[in-house]
Design a protein around this motif. Structure first.
Motif, PDB file in Angstrom:
ATOM      1  N   ASP A 109       0.812  -1.221   0.000  1.00 50.85           N
ATOM      2  CA  ASP A 109       0.000   0.000   0.000  1.00 50.85           C
ATOM      3  C   ASP A 109       0.845   1.270   0.000  1.00 50.85           C
ATOM      4  OD1 ASP A 109      -2.270  -1.512  -0.037  1.00 50.85           O
ATOM      5  OD2 ASP A 109      -2.701  -1.322   2.100  1.00 50.85           O
ATOM      6  N   GLN A 110       2.049   1.205   0.592  1.00 49.34           N
ATOM      7  CA  GLN A 110       2.899   2.389   0.674  1.00 49.34           C
ATOM      8  C   GLN A 110       3.942   2.439  -0.442  1.00 49.34           C
ATOM      9  OE1 GLN A 110       4.513   2.750   4.653  1.00 49.34           O
ATOM     10  NE2 GLN A 110       2.520   2.462   5.609  1.00 49.34           N
ATOM     11  N   SER A 111       3.771   1.603  -1.422  1.00 52.55           N
ATOM     12  CA  SER A 111       4.708   1.618  -2.553  1.00 52.55           C
ATOM     13  C   SER A 111       4.679   2.962  -3.269  1.00 52.55           C
ATOM     14  CB  SER A 111       4.344   0.507  -3.542  1.00 52.55           C
ATOM     15  OG  SER A 111       5.016   0.688  -4.762  1.00 52.55           O
ATOM     16  N   PHE A 112       5.834   3.362  -3.807  1.00 53.04           N
ATOM     17  CA  PHE A 112       5.898   4.583  -4.604  1.00 53.04           C
ATOM     18  C   PHE A 112       5.232   4.381  -5.969  1.00 53.04           C
ATOM     19  CE2 PHE A 112      10.127   4.780  -2.241  1.00 53.04           C
ATOM     20  CZ  PHE A 112       9.569   5.438  -1.160  1.00 53.04           C
ATOM     21  N   LEU A 113       5.018   3.130  -6.349  1.00 52.21           N
ATOM     22  CA  LEU A 113       4.441   2.813  -7.651  1.00 52.21           C
ATOM     23  C   LEU A 113       2.922   2.834  -7.572  1.00 52.21           C
ATOM     24  CD1 LEU A 113       6.725  -0.232  -8.602  1.00 52.21           C
ATOM     25  CD2 LEU A 113       7.029   2.168  -9.263  1.00 52.21           C
ATOM     26  N   LYS A 114       2.286   3.507  -8.515  1.00 52.07           N
ATOM     27  CA  LYS A 114       0.831   3.521  -8.559  1.00 52.07           C
ATOM     28  C   LYS A 114       0.295   2.207  -9.111  1.00 52.07           C
ATOM     29  CE  LYS A 114       0.172   7.535  -6.822  1.00 52.07           C
ATOM     30  NZ  LYS A 114      -0.425   7.629  -5.481  1.00 52.07           N
ATOM     31  N   VAL A 115       1.020   1.613 -10.029  1.00 49.88           N
ATOM     32  CA  VAL A 115       0.643   0.313 -10.587  1.00 49.88           C
ATOM     33  C   VAL A 115       1.799  -0.648 -10.339  1.00 49.88           C
ATOM     34  CG1 VAL A 115       0.045  -0.984 -12.663  1.00 49.88           C
ATOM     35  CG2 VAL A 115      -0.816   1.349 -12.360  1.00 49.88           C
ATOM     36  N   ILE A 116       1.505  -1.784  -9.700  1.00 49.60           N
ATOM     37  CA  ILE A 116       2.548  -2.751  -9.362  1.00 49.60           C
ATOM     38  C   ILE A 116       2.462  -3.933 -10.315  1.00 49.60           C
ATOM     39  CG2 ILE A 116       3.457  -4.304  -7.599  1.00 49.60           C
ATOM     40  CD1 ILE A 116       2.444  -2.391  -5.491  1.00 49.60           C
ATOM     41  N   ILE A 182      15.601   8.090   4.977  1.00 50.86           N
ATOM     42  CA  ILE A 182      15.083   8.880   3.863  1.00 50.86           C
ATOM     43  C   ILE A 182      13.945   8.135   3.161  1.00 50.86           C
ATOM     44  CG2 ILE A 182      15.665   9.659   1.531  1.00 50.86           C
ATOM     45  CD1 ILE A 182      18.310  10.634   2.595  1.00 50.86           C
ATOM     46  N   VAL A 183      14.143   6.839   2.956  1.00 53.00           N
ATOM     47  CA  VAL A 183      13.114   6.030   2.301  1.00 53.00           C
ATOM     48  C   VAL A 183      11.856   5.972   3.161  1.00 53.00           C
ATOM     49  CG1 VAL A 183      12.516   3.702   1.521  1.00 53.00           C
ATOM     50  CG2 VAL A 183      14.766   4.669   0.975  1.00 53.00           C
ATOM     51  N   GLU A 184      12.019   5.801   4.467  1.00 53.68           N
ATOM     52  CA  GLU A 184      10.860   5.709   5.362  1.00 53.68           C
ATOM     53  C   GLU A 184      10.087   7.017   5.390  1.00 53.68           C
ATOM     54  OE1 GLU A 184       8.038   4.134   7.839  1.00 53.68           O
ATOM     55  OE2 GLU A 184       9.570   3.158   6.596  1.00 53.68           O
ATOM     56  N   ILE A 185      10.779   8.144   5.415  1.00 49.37           N
ATOM     57  CA  ILE A 185      10.095   9.442   5.387  1.00 49.37           C
ATOM     58  C   ILE A 185       9.284   9.586   4.102  1.00 49.37           C
ATOM     59  CG2 ILE A 185      10.469  11.946   5.150  1.00 49.37           C
ATOM     60  CD1 ILE A 185      12.773  11.658   7.149  1.00 49.37           C
ATOM     61  N   THR A 186       9.878   9.177   3.001  1.00 53.69           N
ATOM     62  CA  THR A 186       9.181   9.267   1.714  1.00 53.69           C
ATOM     63  C   THR A 186       7.948   8.370   1.697  1.00 53.69           C
ATOM     64  OG1 THR A 186      11.299   9.712   0.638  1.00 53.69           O
ATOM     65  CG2 THR A 186       9.458   9.100  -0.787  1.00 53.69           C
ATOM     66  N   ARG A 187       8.068   7.174   2.263  1.00 48.31           N
ATOM     67  CA  ARG A 187       6.912   6.269   2.341  1.00 48.31           C
ATOM     68  C   ARG A 187       5.805   6.890   3.199  1.00 48.31           C
ATOM     69  NH1 ARG A 187       8.550   1.398   0.231  1.00 48.31           N
ATOM     70  NH2 ARG A 187      10.638   0.666   0.785  1.00 48.31           N
ATOM     71  N   MET A 188       6.174   7.446   4.325  1.00 47.58           N
ATOM     72  CA  MET A 188       5.185   8.053   5.215  1.00 47.58           C
ATOM     73  C   MET A 188       4.518   9.243   4.542  1.00 47.58           C
ATOM     74  SD  MET A 188       7.357   7.815   8.779  1.00 47.58           S
ATOM     75  CE  MET A 188       6.156   8.714   9.758  1.00 47.58           C
ATOM     76  N   PHE A 189       5.295  10.050   3.844  1.00 46.72           N
ATOM     77  CA  PHE A 189       4.740  11.181   3.092  1.00 46.72           C
ATOM     78  C   PHE A 189       3.750  10.675   2.047  1.00 46.72           C
ATOM     79  CE2 PHE A 189       5.170  13.570  -0.928  1.00 46.72           C
ATOM     80  CZ  PHE A 189       4.536  14.746  -0.551  1.00 46.72           C
ATOM     81  N   HIS A 190       4.139   9.645   1.333  1.00 47.29           N
ATOM     82  CA  HIS A 190       3.292   9.074   0.286  1.00 47.29           C
ATOM     83  C   HIS A 190       1.957   8.619   0.861  1.00 47.29           C
ATOM     84  CE1 HIS A 190       2.022   5.738  -2.466  1.00 47.29           C
ATOM     85  NE2 HIS A 190       2.310   6.654  -3.362  1.00 47.29           N
TER      86      HIS A 190
END
Length: 287
Positions: A109-116, A182-190
């Motif tokens: 659910d927290q993937s940066f990809l809209k389509v997996i 950095i990756v975790e912050i980006t996931r949380m932001f997403h």
């Protein structure tokens, strides 16, 4: 087509709140063909596992070809429709979110990809094929035994865990040059953007929720995704606007207001800048 006319498929009428179909079973495919060839949403997850042949899908306005040795994951709420099928062989599995371990589910659910869409090697394909066959044979038993439902849930979780491991291995290659923080912050932001884009429109709103500065948020998100935080917020907003434009009869003014913009002209200007075309042109193209 009004919003309520977009079909929302449920699993509540299915035994065990899950369903599995063989994509090579032509009789079954013909029964569901008319349903999946129109735009629709699910309130559950779907796995499309392609052993051979090809399926073409549109998922939230992205055209996707599911080639052999591939797995497409659609998440609850995504609008999709079948384009064409060419000698498909594989499996379609639908299951409710409550089946799945929450931590494993959050990875998807927290993937940066809209389509997996996962490309599988030979070993991964064989492993998933074994699990799909086990789920299919177990579901077809239609047993009322005490632990039958638990067995199905365990098998589906095993498939989900295996899929998450494959997904993480592929995603780690994309983000291996970045620190875990950095990756975790980006996931949380997403995730925050997905949950709050109707109300929160500015990077400062999200920086405040994450207890970091706006500049640090911008630098972090740009480093991992290649896009500014402002762009990603607007992209989420205007993806929802795209759905309204194509699948409802709401005016642009009504859509703008529903998404939190009182100034229609400002909304149109932002939509055009983010999507690359005006709302009117986008609606004309896809309707």
């Amino acid at each position: 087509m009004a919003t309520h006319d977009i079909p929302l498929f449920h699993l509540e009428n299915h035994p065990f709140e899950m369903g599995i179909l063989s994509l090579s079973d032509q009789a079954t495919l013909e029964l569901v063909n008319d349903k999946v060839r129109i735009p629709h949403r699910h309130d559950h997850y779907c796995f499309f596992f392609m052993e051979s042949g090809c399926l073409n899908f549109s998922v939230d306005f992205q055209n996707i070809d599911i080639q052999p040795s591939s797995l497409l994951i659609t998440r609850p709420g995504q609008i999709h429709e079948l384009g064409f099928a060419k000698d498909p062989a594989g499996w379609l599995l639908a299951f409710d979110a409550h089946f799945i371990d929450e931590k494993a589910r959050s990875v998807i659910d927290q993937s940066f990809l809209k389509v997996i869409l996962l490309k599988l090697d030979a070993a991964e394909k064989e492993g998933l094929c074994t699990l799909f066959n086990l789920i299919y044979s177990t579901e077809n038993e239609k047993s009322t035994a005490t632990f039958h439902h638990q067995l199905l849930q365990t098998l589906i979780n095993a498939l989900f865990y295996k899929t998450v491991l494959i997904f993480q291995a592929q995603e780690n290659k994309r983000i291996q040059n970045h620190s875990s923080r950095i990756v975790e912050i980006t996931r949380m932001f997403h995730q925050l953007v997905k949950d709050h884009f109707h109300q929160l429109k500015k990077p400062a709103d999200y920086a405040s929720k994450l207890n970091i500065t706006v500049s640090y948020l911008n630098d972090t998100v740009k480093a991992v995704t290649g896009f500014s935080s402002t762009y990603l917020i607007q992209l989420e907003i205007f993806r929802e606007a795209q759905r309204f434009l194509v699948y409802t009869t709401k005016s642009v003014r009504e859509i703008a207001f529903q998404l939190g913009y009182e100034d229609e002209k400002y909304f149109i200007r932002l939509f055009s800048k983010t999507i690359g075309t005006s709302p009117a042109s986008f609606r004309k193209k896809y309707r």
